[in-house]
Enzyme design. Structure first.
Site, PDB file in Angstrom:
ATOM      1  N   CYS A 111      29.635 -17.895  27.765  1.00  0.00           N
ATOM      2  CA  CYS A 111      30.291 -16.585  27.656  1.00  0.00           C
ATOM      3  C   CYS A 111      30.665 -15.991  29.013  1.00  0.00           C
ATOM      4  CB  CYS A 111      29.411 -15.627  26.876  1.00  0.00           C
ATOM      5  SG  CYS A 111      28.923 -16.299  25.290  1.00  0.00           S
ATOM      6  N   HIS A 245      31.509  -8.677  28.322  1.00  0.00           N
ATOM      7  CA  HIS A 245      31.499  -9.666  27.228  1.00  0.00           C
ATOM      8  C   HIS A 245      31.095  -9.008  25.900  1.00  0.00           C
ATOM      9  CE1 HIS A 245      30.729 -13.009  24.724  1.00  0.00           C
ATOM     10  NE2 HIS A 245      29.408 -12.987  24.857  1.00  0.00           N
ATOM     11  N   ASN A 275      31.741 -12.329  18.323  1.00  0.00           N
ATOM     12  CA  ASN A 275      31.512 -12.835  19.680  1.00  0.00           C
ATOM     13  C   ASN A 275      32.327 -14.123  19.846  1.00  0.00           C
ATOM     14  OD1 ASN A 275      30.535 -14.169  21.934  1.00  0.00           O
ATOM     15  ND2 ASN A 275      28.386 -13.702  21.548  1.00  0.00           N
TER      16      ASN A 275
HETATM   17  N1  COA Z   1      21.008 -10.365   7.630  1.00  0.00           N
HETATM   18  C1  COA Z   1      19.919  -9.747   7.131  1.00  0.00           C
HETATM   19  N2  COA Z   1      18.712  -9.862   7.680  1.00  0.00           N
HETATM   20  C2  COA Z   1      18.604 -10.636   8.772  1.00  0.00           C
HETATM   21  C3  COA Z   1      19.692 -11.314   9.339  1.00  0.00           C
HETATM   22  C4  COA Z   1      20.925 -11.161   8.700  1.00  0.00           C
HETATM   23  N3  COA Z   1      22.045 -11.767   9.158  1.00  0.00           N
HETATM   24  N4  COA Z   1      19.282 -11.976  10.440  1.00  0.00           N
HETATM   25  C5  COA Z   1      17.967 -11.745  10.568  1.00  0.00           C
HETATM   26  N5  COA Z   1      17.560 -10.926   9.565  1.00  0.00           N
HETATM   27  C6  COA Z   1      16.214 -10.415   9.314  1.00  0.00           C
HETATM   28  C7  COA Z   1      15.122 -11.276   9.924  1.00  0.00           C
HETATM   29  O1  COA Z   1      14.760 -12.320   9.051  1.00  0.00           O
HETATM   30  C8  COA Z   1      14.033 -10.285  10.121  1.00  0.00           C
HETATM   31  O2  COA Z   1      13.395 -10.055   8.893  1.00  0.00           O
HETATM   32  P1  COA Z   1      11.789  -9.801   8.833  1.00  0.00           P
HETATM   33  O3  COA Z   1      11.563  -8.548   9.616  1.00  0.00           O
HETATM   34  O4  COA Z   1      11.531  -9.685   7.382  1.00  0.00           O
HETATM   35  O5  COA Z   1      11.194 -11.011   9.481  1.00  0.00           O
HETATM   36  C9  COA Z   1      14.782  -9.003  10.480  1.00  0.00           C
HETATM   37  O6  COA Z   1      16.107  -9.166   9.974  1.00  0.00           O
HETATM   38  C10 COA Z   1      14.847  -8.742  11.961  1.00  0.00           C
HETATM   39  O7  COA Z   1      15.220  -9.953  12.595  1.00  0.00           O
HETATM   40  P2  COA Z   1      15.490 -10.010  14.140  1.00  0.00           P
HETATM   41  O8  COA Z   1      15.842 -11.410  14.529  1.00  0.00           O
HETATM   42  O9  COA Z   1      14.358  -9.328  14.835  1.00  0.00           O
HETATM   43  O10 COA Z   1      16.798  -9.079  14.227  1.00  0.00           O
HETATM   44  P3  COA Z   1      17.413  -8.411  15.496  1.00  0.00           P
HETATM   45  O11 COA Z   1      17.369  -6.954  15.401  1.00  0.00           O
HETATM   46  O12 COA Z   1      16.916  -9.065  16.771  1.00  0.00           O
HETATM   47  O13 COA Z   1      18.954  -8.825  15.305  1.00  0.00           O
HETATM   48  C11 COA Z   1      20.517 -10.339  16.288  1.00  0.00           C
HETATM   49  C12 COA Z   1      19.318 -10.192  15.346  1.00  0.00           C
HETATM   50  C13 COA Z   1      20.876 -11.805  16.345  1.00  0.00           C
HETATM   51  C14 COA Z   1      21.663  -9.516  15.726  1.00  0.00           C
HETATM   52  C15 COA Z   1      20.115  -9.788  17.708  1.00  0.00           C
HETATM   53  O14 COA Z   1      18.908 -10.389  18.107  1.00  0.00           O
HETATM   54  C16 COA Z   1      21.150 -10.061  18.736  1.00  0.00           C
HETATM   55  O15 COA Z   1      22.283  -9.608  18.619  1.00  0.00           O
HETATM   56  N6  COA Z   1      20.783 -10.783  19.815  1.00  0.00           N
HETATM   57  C17 COA Z   1      21.725 -11.114  20.871  1.00  0.00           C
HETATM   58  C18 COA Z   1      22.555 -12.290  20.423  1.00  0.00           C
HETATM   59  C19 COA Z   1      23.744 -12.527  21.286  1.00  0.00           C
HETATM   60  O16 COA Z   1      24.398 -11.612  21.699  1.00  0.00           O
HETATM   61  N7  COA Z   1      24.024 -13.815  21.535  1.00  0.00           N
HETATM   62  C20 COA Z   1      25.136 -14.226  22.298  1.00  0.00           C
HETATM   63  C21 COA Z   1      24.949 -13.917  23.733  1.00  0.00           C
HETATM   64  S1  COA Z   1      26.297 -14.436  24.646  1.00  0.00           S
END
Ligand code: COA
Length: 320
Positions: A111, A245, A275
């Site tokens: 990215c 980004h 993204n």
């Molecule tokens: N829909 C519904 N629930 C979901 C889900 C989805 N798509 N993805 C995860 N969950 C659930 C998980 O299973 C978890 O459930 P639990 O509490 O029962 O275990 C809960 O939601 C929280 O999961 P978590 O992984 O802690 O969510 P989060 O708030 O961290 O959000 C992302 C997940 C991926 C959106 C977030 O971590 C993120 O955006 N990270 C950065 C990623 C990024 O930008 N990558 C590219 C960089 S260049």
């Protein structure tokens, strides 16, 4: 001498996949995706290739710059999702647009790819080697996405953006690039064996520790922006736009808050594209340019971050 962007272009695939369509594939819903990421839909390359999107974005940037392809001396394509390993996408773009004089090669910095391509073209200008460059970022992430993994498939989209750069008289800005290979495990993809939505072993698709990446981004991006400003002796209030980004709206809001800036100075279009990795910055830059939002003399700070880990930034004066 300074580097200026004198034309931008972009291409987004025709097929649009909204959050409801993703909810047909994995257990998720529109409200969750919008609240956690800001994303409402993404464009998916059903028929377009990475090279096709890159070449379309390039043609639009060349037209916007008002130059002929023969004037281009250097083509850098940033991509982590080239159609084939050989020949490289940049040589294919050269062929498609008829930039016969150009040297062409690809880079993969995930990215951060577009900002690093910008820095490389600027370095070639400073070395006295070239005066006109085309930098392109193009991604077909949908082919690398595990459509059964709700932790990643909600995030990514396909598209391309491009910019024509010229060497001109004016202020030169120093760029910043950092990497941390010890954290490479947080965002991986083993290889590419086939295209489409077929199912391969999990390691062949993008695998991500979302929380680690989130923590990395909200900590490192403000640091990066401060370092770019300090290195160039530019005050934060001199920056008109922070073009960062487009990974997640919560990351952008957190960075703006850390820096004490209003969120409107961090424009966002990830709601429409998801993204798109290296393509996200030039897609946004082109949108702002075509909407007439970028005025002559605006100082724009570009900041990319992503897998590797890598993070990179620079400053440019618009239209100078
Ligand atoms: N829909 C519904 N629930 C979901 C889900 C989805 N798509 N993805 C995860 N969950 C659930 C998980 O299973 C978890 O459930 P639990 O509490 O029962 O275990 C809960 O939601 C929280 O999961 P978590 O992984 O802690 O969510 P989060 O708030 O961290 O959000 C992302 C997940 C991926 C959106 C977030 O971590 C993120 O955006 N990270 C950065 C990623 C990024 O930008 N990558 C590219 C960089 S260049």
């Amino acid at each position: 001498m300074s580097a200026v962007i004198c034309g931008t272009g972009s291409y987004a695939p025709a097929y649009i996949m909204d959050n409801d369509k993703i909810a047909e594939l994995v257990e998720t819903n529109d409200a969750w995706i919008r609240e956690r990421t800001g994303i409402r839909q993404r464009h998916i390359a059903k028929t377009e290739t990475t090279v096709y999107m890159a070449a379309e974005a390039a043609k639009r940037a060349i037209e916007n710059a008002g130059i002929s392809p023969e004037e281009i001396e250097l083509i850098i394509v940033a991509t982590l999702s080239s159609d084939v390993i050989l020949p490289c996408s940049a040589c294919e773009v050269q062929k498609e647009i008829g930039a016969d004089r150009a040297a062409a090669f690809d880079i993969n910095a995930a990215c951060s790819g577009f900002t690093i391509a910008y820095n490389m073209a600027d370095a070639f200008f400073e070395a006295g080697q070239y005066q006109t460059a085309l930098i392109v970022a193009a991604e077909s992430l949908s082919h690398l996405t595990d459509w059964t993994d709700r932790g990643t498939c909600i995030l990514f989209g396909d598209g391309a953006g491009a910019a024509v750069m010229k060497k001109k008289q004016g202020r030169h800005y120093f760029s910043v690039t950092h990497s941390d290979g010890t954290k490479g495990w947080t965002l991986t993809c083993k290889n590419r064996l086939e295209t489409g939505m077929g199912q391969l072993p999990r390691e062949y698709y993008i695998d991500m520790n979302g929380q680690e990446i989130f923590k990395f981004a909200v900590r490192k991006v403000p640091e990066l922006i401060r370092e770019v400003l300090q290195k160039n002796n530019v005050r934060q209030e001199e920056i008109t736009w922070f073009v960062v980004h487009q990974a997640n709206s919560r990351i952008l809001e957190s960075v703006a808050k850390h820096l004490g800036e209003p969120s409107w100075k961090f424009p966002m279009n990830l709601q429409h594209y998801g993204n798109t990795s290296s393509a996200s910055i030039p897609l946004l830059l082109d949108e702002l340019n075509r909407q007439g939002k970028l005025k002559k003399g605006d100082k724009i700070l570009l900041a990319g971050f992503g897998a590797g880990l890598t993070w990179s930034g620079n400053i440019l004066d618009w239209g100078m």
